[in-house]
Design a protein around this motif. Structure first.
Motif, PDB file in Angstrom:
ATOM      1  N   UNK A   1      -8.614 -26.099 -39.542  1.00 50.69           N
ATOM      2  CA  UNK A   1      -7.540 -26.910 -38.945  1.00 50.69           C
ATOM      3  C   UNK A   1      -6.331 -26.974 -39.867  1.00 50.69           C
ATOM      4  N   UNK A   2      -6.581 -27.141 -41.163  1.00 54.80           N
ATOM      5  CA  UNK A   2      -5.475 -27.205 -42.130  1.00 54.80           C
ATOM      6  C   UNK A   2      -4.715 -25.881 -42.196  1.00 54.80           C
ATOM      7  N   UNK A   3      -5.438 -24.778 -42.072  1.00 57.29           N
ATOM      8  CA  UNK A   3      -4.814 -23.463 -42.205  1.00 57.29           C
ATOM      9  C   UNK A   3      -4.157 -22.991 -40.907  1.00 57.29           C
ATOM     10  N   UNK A   4      -4.621 -23.501 -39.795  1.00 55.47           N
ATOM     11  CA  UNK A   4      -4.055 -23.126 -38.485  1.00 55.47           C
ATOM     12  C   UNK A   4      -2.820 -23.980 -38.211  1.00 55.47           C
ATOM     13  N   UNK A   5      -1.778 -23.749 -39.002  1.00 49.71           N
ATOM     14  CA  UNK A   5      -0.587 -24.611 -38.954  1.00 49.71           C
ATOM     15  C   UNK A   5       0.152 -24.513 -37.623  1.00 49.71           C
ATOM     16  N   UNK A   6       0.017 -23.389 -36.936  1.00 57.49           N
ATOM     17  CA  UNK A   6       0.708 -23.234 -35.646  1.00 57.49           C
ATOM     18  C   UNK A   6      -0.181 -23.622 -34.472  1.00 57.49           C
ATOM     19  N   UNK A   7      -1.391 -24.073 -34.787  1.00 57.37           N
ATOM     20  CA  UNK A   7      -2.324 -24.570 -33.768  1.00 57.37           C
ATOM     21  C   UNK A   7      -2.576 -23.535 -32.668  1.00 57.37           C
ATOM     22  N   UNK A   8      -2.826 -22.297 -33.103  1.00 57.37           N
ATOM     23  CA  UNK A   8      -3.088 -21.222 -32.137  1.00 57.37           C
ATOM     24  C   UNK A   8      -4.579 -20.984 -31.942  1.00 57.37           C
ATOM     25  N   UNK A   9      -5.390 -21.602 -32.794  1.00 58.12           N
ATOM     26  CA  UNK A   9      -6.820 -21.355 -32.723  1.00 58.12           C
ATOM     27  C   UNK A   9      -7.228 -20.073 -33.419  1.00 58.12           C
ATOM     28  N   UNK A  10      -6.275 -19.446 -34.108  1.00 56.70           N
ATOM     29  CA  UNK A  10      -6.540 -18.204 -34.830  1.00 56.70           C
ATOM     30  C   UNK A  10      -5.845 -18.244 -36.195  1.00 56.70           C
ATOM     31  N   UNK A  11      -6.505 -17.668 -37.196  1.00 57.01           N
ATOM     32  CA  UNK A  11      -5.869 -17.485 -38.501  1.00 57.01           C
ATOM     33  C   UNK A  11      -6.231 -16.096 -39.010  1.00 57.01           C
ATOM     34  N   UNK A  12      -5.415 -15.567 -39.904  1.00 59.28           N
ATOM     35  CA  UNK A  12      -5.708 -14.256 -40.477  1.00 59.28           C
ATOM     36  C   UNK A  12      -6.906 -14.340 -41.419  1.00 59.28           C
ATOM     37  N   UNK A  13      -7.614 -13.253 -41.508  1.00 57.38           N
ATOM     38  CA  UNK A  13      -8.803 -13.190 -42.357  1.00 57.38           C
ATOM     39  C   UNK A  13      -8.477 -13.508 -43.817  1.00 57.38           C
ATOM     40  N   UNK A  14      -7.282 -13.079 -44.253  1.00 52.38           N
ATOM     41  CA  UNK A  14      -6.929 -13.296 -45.659  1.00 52.38           C
ATOM     42  C   UNK A  14      -6.657 -14.760 -45.992  1.00 52.38           C
ATOM     43  N   UNK A  15      -6.651 -15.622 -44.972  1.00 54.91           N
ATOM     44  CA  UNK A  15      -6.467 -17.052 -45.223  1.00 54.91           C
ATOM     45  C   UNK A  15      -7.676 -17.666 -45.928  1.00 54.91           C
ATOM     46  N   UNK A  16      -8.755 -16.888 -46.032  1.00 54.23           N
ATOM     47  CA  UNK A  16      -9.934 -17.392 -46.737  1.00 54.23           C
ATOM     48  C   UNK A  16      -9.583 -17.747 -48.178  1.00 54.23           C
ATOM     49  N   UNK A  17      -8.624 -17.008 -48.750  1.00 55.84           N
ATOM     50  CA  UNK A  17      -8.173 -17.325 -50.114  1.00 55.84           C
ATOM     51  C   UNK A  17      -7.554 -18.717 -50.160  1.00 55.84           C
ATOM     52  N   UNK A  18      -6.704 -19.003 -49.187  1.00 46.41           N
ATOM     53  CA  UNK A  18      -6.079 -20.323 -49.147  1.00 46.41           C
ATOM     54  C   UNK A  18      -7.108 -21.420 -48.893  1.00 46.41           C
ATOM     55  N   UNK A  19      -8.153 -21.080 -48.151  1.00 45.45           N
ATOM     56  CA  UNK A  19      -9.221 -22.054 -47.915  1.00 45.45           C
ATOM     57  C   UNK A  19      -9.876 -22.443 -49.238  1.00 45.45           C
ATOM     58  N   UNK A  20     -10.102 -21.447 -50.081  1.00 46.17           N
ATOM     59  CA  UNK A  20     -10.717 -21.718 -51.384  1.00 46.17           C
ATOM     60  C   UNK A  20      -9.777 -22.522 -52.277  1.00 46.17           C
ATOM     61  N   UNK A  21      -8.475 -22.233 -52.168  1.00 45.21           N
ATOM     62  CA  UNK A  21      -7.490 -23.008 -52.930  1.00 45.21           C
ATOM     63  C   UNK A  21      -7.491 -24.451 -52.455  1.00 45.21           C
ATOM     64  N   UNK A  22      -7.584 -24.649 -51.136  1.00 48.19           N
ATOM     65  CA  UNK A  22      -7.633 -26.000 -50.572  1.00 48.19           C
ATOM     66  C   UNK A  22      -8.839 -26.767 -51.117  1.00 48.19           C
TER      67      UNK A  22
END
Length: 313
Positions: A129-150
């Motif tokens: 939810x935090x990474x899906x900033x545009x609320x599209x229900x989709x995020x890029x696979x590379x966002x996993x890095x940002x998830x770990x940073x979060x």
């Protein structure tokens, strides 16, 4: 020790350290001696890489110049042992005056998330939810890095740049792609990444220094033992007129950090500390004003020694 727990390094871990030298060595260079001492100290401090500022302060404390002349100098066993002993003692003394607060990440927190399906599902959902900033229900696979940073150190994840095995884990799971993932797919990718990270941390702990300062009265004790410096403080307080307890408090609230007091605005604990120290004090004439200042600083030192103050840097 487990993730999330804070450990205070105040020098005590180094007091009983084994200072023996390698038996095979007849002589050592200054560089080898310092490296050996750093290694021994680091091993006793949970594998922490000693901050350069700490090492420099310790060397300064024993008047040892870490230059090419010393580093190339050949030391016999007796000389080498003295340098190691003095240097590690100085590091311990520095930590006593200015303790470090660390966290040791060993995978424990991650294992807790992974062992509880509901906790992991909630974690994955919140991250998505935090990474899906545009609320599209989709995020890029590379966002996993940002998830770990979060998640960060607070949730048991070391910085990617400082823990190479984590980069290897991400590459293994091809987490750098542009492929779009839904929430369920994101959770399916996150789970093995966290699982392997927890296993990597269990094998090799990650130690990080927290941005927390501990004020324990040690620096204040040094000031109280230095009559000349103490008199200078008294003169500064008296510089703009007759002194009283309110003036002393105002002075200490403004400049106390230089003397070894916590910042007056740091947190509620500091405000309570000031109130406790200044409670029931009697005013003093100018002839006894120095004694009053000393009495106040001694009360601060006693309170801080009994209950050190933690505050964010």
């Amino acid at each position: 020790m487990s993730d999330g727990a804070l450990t205070v390094l105040d020098g005590n871990h180094l007091r009983a350290i084994d200072l023996s030298l390698p038996e095979a060595e007849v002589s050592l260079t200054g560089a080898q001696v310092l490296d050996l001492a750093d290694s021994k100290a680091s091993s006793s401090l949970f594998g922490l890489s000693l901050p350069q500022s700490l090492k420099s302060s310790a060397l300064k404390r024993i008047s040892l110049q870490d230059d090419d002349v010393f580093r190339l100098k050949e030391l016999d066993r007796e000389q080498a042992l003295k340098v190691i002993t003095d240097y590690i003692t100085a590091i311990a003394d520095e930590l006593k005056d200015d303790p470090l607060v660390i966290s040791v990440l060993d995978g424990y927190t991650l294992r807790l998330f992974l062992e509880d399906e509901d906790d992991f599902a909630m974690l994955a959902e919140n991250l998505f939810t935090d990474l899906d900033v545009e609320d599209t229900g989709k995020i890029n696979k590379n966002e996993i890095r940002n998830a770990l940073v979060h998640m960060g150190v607070e949730m048991g994840v070391p910085p990617i740049s400082e823990f190479p095995p984590l980069s290897d884990i991400l590459k293994k799971h091809k987490a750098d792609g542009e492929e779009e993932l839904g929430q369920a797919q994101f959770a399916e990718l996150l789970q093995p990444v966290l699982q392997e990270l927890s296993e990597a941390l269990a094998k090799k702990h990650f130690v990080t220094i927290q941005n927390i300062k501990i004020v324990n009265g040690s620096k204040l004790r040094k000031l109280l033992a230095d009559e000349k410096q103490l008199n200078i403080i008294v003169e500064k307080i008296l510089a703009d007129g007759s002194g009283n307890t309110e003036k002393i408090r105002s002075f200490l609230e403004k400049t106390g950090t230089e003397l070894g007091l916590p910042p007056s605005e740091a947190n509620e604990a500091v405000a309570l500390l000031y109130d406790a120290v200044f409670a029931d004090l009697e005013e003093a004439g100018e002839d006894k004003f120095g004694n009053l200042v000393k009495q106040i600083l001694e009360k601060f030192a006693e309170q801080l020694e009994a209950s050190p103050v933690f505050h964010d840097i």
